[in-house]
Design an enzyme around this catalytic site. Structure first.
Site, PDB file in Angstrom:
ATOM      1  N   GLY A 248      15.677  -9.112 -21.780  1.00  0.00           N
ATOM      2  CA  GLY A 248      14.259  -8.912 -21.510  1.00  0.00           C
ATOM      3  C   GLY A 248      14.008  -7.855 -20.459  1.00  0.00           C
ATOM      4  O   GLY A 248      13.363  -6.847 -20.691  1.00  0.00           O
ATOM      5  N   THR A 479      20.664 -14.867 -19.382  1.00  0.00           N
ATOM      6  CA  THR A 479      20.967 -15.107 -17.974  1.00  0.00           C
ATOM      7  C   THR A 479      21.870 -16.313 -17.749  1.00  0.00           C
ATOM      8  O   THR A 479      22.382 -16.498 -16.650  1.00  0.00           O
ATOM      9  CB  THR A 479      19.663 -15.314 -17.189  1.00  0.00           C
ATOM     10  OG1 THR A 479      18.954 -16.433 -17.740  1.00  0.00           O
ATOM     11  CG2 THR A 479      18.782 -14.081 -17.262  1.00  0.00           C
ATOM     12  N   ARG A 639      21.538 -21.777  -3.218  1.00  0.00           N
ATOM     13  CA  ARG A 639      22.571 -22.480  -3.969  1.00  0.00           C
ATOM     14  C   ARG A 639      22.891 -21.741  -5.268  1.00  0.00           C
ATOM     15  O   ARG A 639      22.002 -21.285  -5.980  1.00  0.00           O
ATOM     16  CB  ARG A 639      22.128 -23.909  -4.288  1.00  0.00           C
ATOM     17  CG  ARG A 639      23.256 -24.750  -4.912  1.00  0.00           C
ATOM     18  CD  ARG A 639      22.769 -26.124  -5.305  1.00  0.00           C
ATOM     19  NE  ARG A 639      22.277 -26.887  -4.179  1.00  0.00           N
ATOM     20  CZ  ARG A 639      23.044 -27.558  -3.326  1.00  0.00           C
ATOM     21  NH1 ARG A 639      24.360 -27.529  -3.468  1.00  0.00           N
ATOM     22  NH2 ARG A 639      22.502 -28.244  -2.343  1.00  0.00           N
ATOM     23  N   ILE A 640      24.168 -21.643  -5.577  1.00  0.00           N
ATOM     24  CA  ILE A 640      24.638 -21.067  -6.834  1.00  0.00           C
ATOM     25  C   ILE A 640      24.767 -22.195  -7.860  1.00  0.00           C
ATOM     26  O   ILE A 640      25.471 -23.177  -7.621  1.00  0.00           O
ATOM     27  CB  ILE A 640      26.005 -20.377  -6.641  1.00  0.00           C
ATOM     28  CG1 ILE A 640      25.886 -19.220  -5.643  1.00  0.00           C
ATOM     29  CG2 ILE A 640      26.548 -19.894  -7.975  1.00  0.00           C
ATOM     30  CD1 ILE A 640      25.018 -18.087  -6.104  1.00  0.00           C
ATOM     31  N   GLY A 713      17.179 -17.686  -6.368  1.00  0.00           N
ATOM     32  CA  GLY A 713      17.123 -16.743  -7.485  1.00  0.00           C
ATOM     33  C   GLY A 713      18.031 -15.557  -7.253  1.00  0.00           C
ATOM     34  O   GLY A 713      18.210 -15.082  -6.135  1.00  0.00           O
ATOM     35  N   GLU A 716      17.615 -10.355  -9.894  1.00  0.00           N
ATOM     36  CA  GLU A 716      17.256  -8.964  -9.626  1.00  0.00           C
ATOM     37  C   GLU A 716      17.757  -8.404  -8.303  1.00  0.00           C
ATOM     38  O   GLU A 716      17.847  -7.181  -8.143  1.00  0.00           O
ATOM     39  CB  GLU A 716      15.736  -8.820  -9.719  1.00  0.00           C
ATOM     40  CG  GLU A 716      15.268  -8.964 -11.158  1.00  0.00           C
ATOM     41  CD  GLU A 716      13.784  -9.255 -11.301  1.00  0.00           C
ATOM     42  OE1 GLU A 716      13.065  -8.361 -11.742  1.00  0.00           O
ATOM     43  OE2 GLU A 716      13.367 -10.385 -10.998  1.00  0.00           O
TER      44      GLU A 716
END
Length: 749
Positions: A248, A479, A639-640, A713, A716
């Site tokens: 996207g 993602t 956090r991952i 997040g 980006e």
């Protein structure tokens, strides 16, 4: 309700749960749905940038084999009302532009749809579309910044109304008077276009008054509400499917006219209609990153502490929307500069409305700032990493609020150590490898933490056999969200990963907002975690209330769940499984709806993700060729959720930085407003041969503000700063300061 869950699945490098479907081809994308009776639509785009249609000859197309209809402004029904440009982060209607084509004879930009052909095969539709001949009365157009510079204006707001066009703190004039060092520069950025591997496509099917859309979208709810609003039907009559989306990057975040046109075509011919954009139409149908110019001035003391920052942006927008990507946002927050002025100015031009493009604004704004910061470091003789550390904002400089979490210092430290930054000789042109000039550079990465505007929901259901299904109306566009949410659900319920199935990609499921602005992982995981832990706590409460349970009258806070077994934390032998409890009560299943409300807009914290980028380049001084040899990125995204997919996201962003720095730029032909390189043969993007050695470091910081799991997040921030690090490395190698992107061979000769 108990407050948390033991996290054993979250963070693991789990392979993608949707991987087998993708590699075997069983996972279907929007253009691969072919209901019985499907026909095909093809769009005809305007061949001028500005004017009006004086005549449109459709006779040859209508008489072509297999053609069912040709729609133009003369016979296409009017939309229910003008679309309002709304941010897709809201999860509501989100048209890509406040203009809908084929409603009258006006032409506003090259490629604007002026006709639509529907035929019984894709090839016949495309052939007939070429037989449609429109004639125009052409008007003067504006297609470049230079053409419209004298018409620039300052809007009230930009970025779909999200942000004011002017932001000031402190006294900038006084800040420059206090400075002993002052630098300024102007940077020019070519337009960029998205090129996901899957071009946008929509398959539309009517069943009476109910519409089903198979759409390539980053927001199925946004597609649902936008199409419903434009057609004048209730959203409950529109259902959107998007189980697989082939990338996207922002072009599928807003809902562009082709989605509604597909629905209108299907209603007109009373058959399912598939409309797939061509690669060339992707350059004129789904927005882009606008051509822009940024002028920066910084004032500093002799030891490099910033005293003033003035950051002005000039960019092209469409004739109907005040759109600019927010290039000044994170650049205004990255450093503790007390005096700041940021201003956006726009030029109305004959282009479609620009849109989100990965790292929308942050990549360009931080490129300009980080290149000028590098110049400051060289001028005053301070190491570029030390200059950033010296100026890092320990709290949000716009509000004074503390960061919800930070981690920037550790990112600089770990990134520099991994890159071996300390061994570099800072003198430009001081290192060679044969004929190649070798240079190294670094830059700060940063990205805001966005919140949706409404509660996010998910549903969890546990069956008596121990299996679980968790549902959420989101979409997966590469993602890894389906995989990460499976991990979140497993930990929230306290069951094994193999017992969880995550269902998504359907607006009939509990809704969440569009996955844009790197907000997807945080908001979806919050909804899934809330649903899973709510169901877990209901089962614990039932066990505690059951006289036949070993947990009867236990303290709920003392109960933990592991592998589907509820037990006391300090006495694991005292407990029972979900299965035993449910079978004893003759329950086949049990479910719960979880709803997570994001923090309010005035939350008293600064919200941003920080990182540091490092790059090494080799430049051929005779040919002007630049090769990126290695990159290191260190990021602190909270956090991952999945170490494997997180690494993939960060690496992908860093490689996109190569494209921004060295390859990507769309060129407009001002004679007719046509994008002159609208193909993957001429619009250059990095390929495997361009990929250097890439190392990613994660600094996992604890954040108790952003959402239940502390996920900030990552999608980006990996791109932000990457192009600047490359450009600063090019300077170190050659002594050339890049003030225009992409850096081309002719710049270095």
């Amino acid at each position: 309700m108990t407050t948390g869950a033991t996290l054993t699945a979250v963070g693991r490098p789990l392979t993608r749960v949707d991987g087998p479907a993708k590699v075997t081809g069983s996972g279907r994308y929007a253009a691969e749905y072919t209901p019985p009776g499907t026909v095909y639509a093809a769009l005809v785009g305007a061949r001028t940038a500005c004017g009006r249609i004086t005549d449109i000859d459709t006779r040859a197309a209508e008489n072509a084999d297999g053609v069912l209809a040709v729609l133009t402004h003369r016979n296409l029904p009017k939309i229910a009302g003008p679309p309002h440009l709304l941010p897709s982060l809201a999860g509501h209607a989100a048209p890509g532009e406040s203009f809908f084509p084929m409603q009258d004879e006006a032409v506003h930009y090259f490629g604007q749809p002026v006709a639509m052909v529907i035929a019984d095969s894709y090839e016949r539709a495309q052939f007939a579309a070429r037989q449609v001949h429109a004639h125009y009365e052409r008007s003067a157009s504006t297609t470049t910044l230079d053409e419209g510079r004298d018409q620039a204006y300052e809007p009230e707001a930009i970025f779909a109304g999200f942000l004011p066009a002017r932001s000031v703190r402190g006294d900038v004039a006084a800040g420059f008077q206090a400075a002993t060092q002052r630098l300024e520069a102007t940077y020019h950025f070519a337009a960029n276009h998205h090129n996901p591997i899957e071009p946008s496509a929509t398959t539309a099917v009517w069943d009476g008054d109910r519409l089903t859309l198979y759409d390539a979208t980053q927001g199925i709810v946004a597609s649902q509400n936008t199409v419903a609003a434009l057609l004048g039907v209730p959203p409950s009559k529109v259902r959107v499917h998007a189980p697989f989306v082939g990338g996207g990057f922002g072009c599928k975040a807003m809902i562009w006219p082709h989605v509604t046109l597909a629905a209108m075509a299907a209603r007109h011919v009373r058959r399912p209609v598939k409309l797939a954009l061509t690669r060339e139409q992707m350059f004129t149908s789904c927005g882009h990153r606008e051509e822009q110019e940024q002028h920066l001035e910084i004032g500093a003391t002799d030891d490099g502490r910033l005293t003033a920052l003035r950051h002005h942006k000039l960019s092209l927008t469409s004739p109907f929307d005040d759109w600019a990507e927010p290039s000044l946002s994170i650049a205004s927050q990255a450093y503790a500069c007390p005096n700041y002025e940021g201003v956006y100015r726009l030029v109305r031009s004959n282009t479609m409305t620009p849109t989100f493009t990965r790292g929308p604004g942050e990549t360009t704004g931080m490129y300009a700032l980080e290149c000028l910061m590098d110049e400051l470091a060289y001028r005053i003789g301070v190491d570029p990493v030390q200059l950033r550390l010296r100026n890092h904002a320990e709290s949000d400089p716009n509000t004074g609020h503390p960061w919800s979490s930070d981690g920037a210092h550790e990112c600089y430290r770990r990134g520099a150590a991994r890159f071996d930054w300390q061994s570099r000789n800072p003198e430009p042109r001081s290192r060679r490898d044969g004929n190649w000039l070798i240079g190294t550079g670094m830059a700060t990465a940063g990205y805001p933490v966005f919140f949706p505007m409404q509660p996010q929901r998910a549903r969890a259901r546990l069956y008596a056999d121990g299996s679980a299904v968790v549902q959420c109306g989101t979409q997966e566009f590469g993602t890894g969200s389906a995989t990460a949410m499976t991990q979140v659900a497993a930990d929230g319920l306290g069951v094994s990963l193999e017992n969880v199935r995550f269902e998504y990609g359907d607006t009939d499921l509990p809704n969440v907002a569009a996955t844009v602005g790197s907000a997807g992982a945080g908001m979806i995981s919050a909804a899934v975690h809330t649903a899973a832990t709510t169901l877990r706590d209901q089962l614990i409460e039932q066990a505690i209330a059951d006289p036949d349970s070993p947990l009867h009258q236990a303290d709920p806070a003392a109960v933990v769940v592991h592998a589907g077994r509820m037990e006391l934390r300090d006495r694991p032998a005292s407990g029972e499984s979900y299965r035993d409890l449910m079978q004893r009560h003759f329950m086949t299943d049990m479910d719960a709806l979880g709803s997570w409300s994001p923090p309010p807009p005035d939350v008293p914290y600064g919200l941003a993700t920080f990182g540091a980028q490092f790059a090494e380049v080799a430049v051929d001084p005779d040919l002007g060729i630049v090769r990126v040899r290695r990159m290191v990125g260190a990021f602190a995204p909270g956090r991952i959720l999945n170490a494997r997919t997180a690494h993939s996201q960060a690496m992908g962003g860093m490689l996109w930085g190569i494209g921004q720095a060295l390859l990507e730029g769309t060129v407009v032909d001002p004679r007719d407003g046509r994008w002159a390189n609208a193909s993957l043969g001429e619009y250059l993007v990095p390929v495997n041969a361009d990929a250097p050695d890439v190392a990613v470091e994660f600094v996992e910081v604890t954040d108790t503000v952003v959402n239940p799991l502390g996920v900030k997040g990552l999608g980006e921030v990996g791109m932000v700063g990457a192009a600047a690090a490359i450009a600063n490395a090019v300077f170190h190698a050659t002594g050339y300061r890049a003030r225009e992107l992409p850096i081309r061979i002719e710049h270095l000769l």
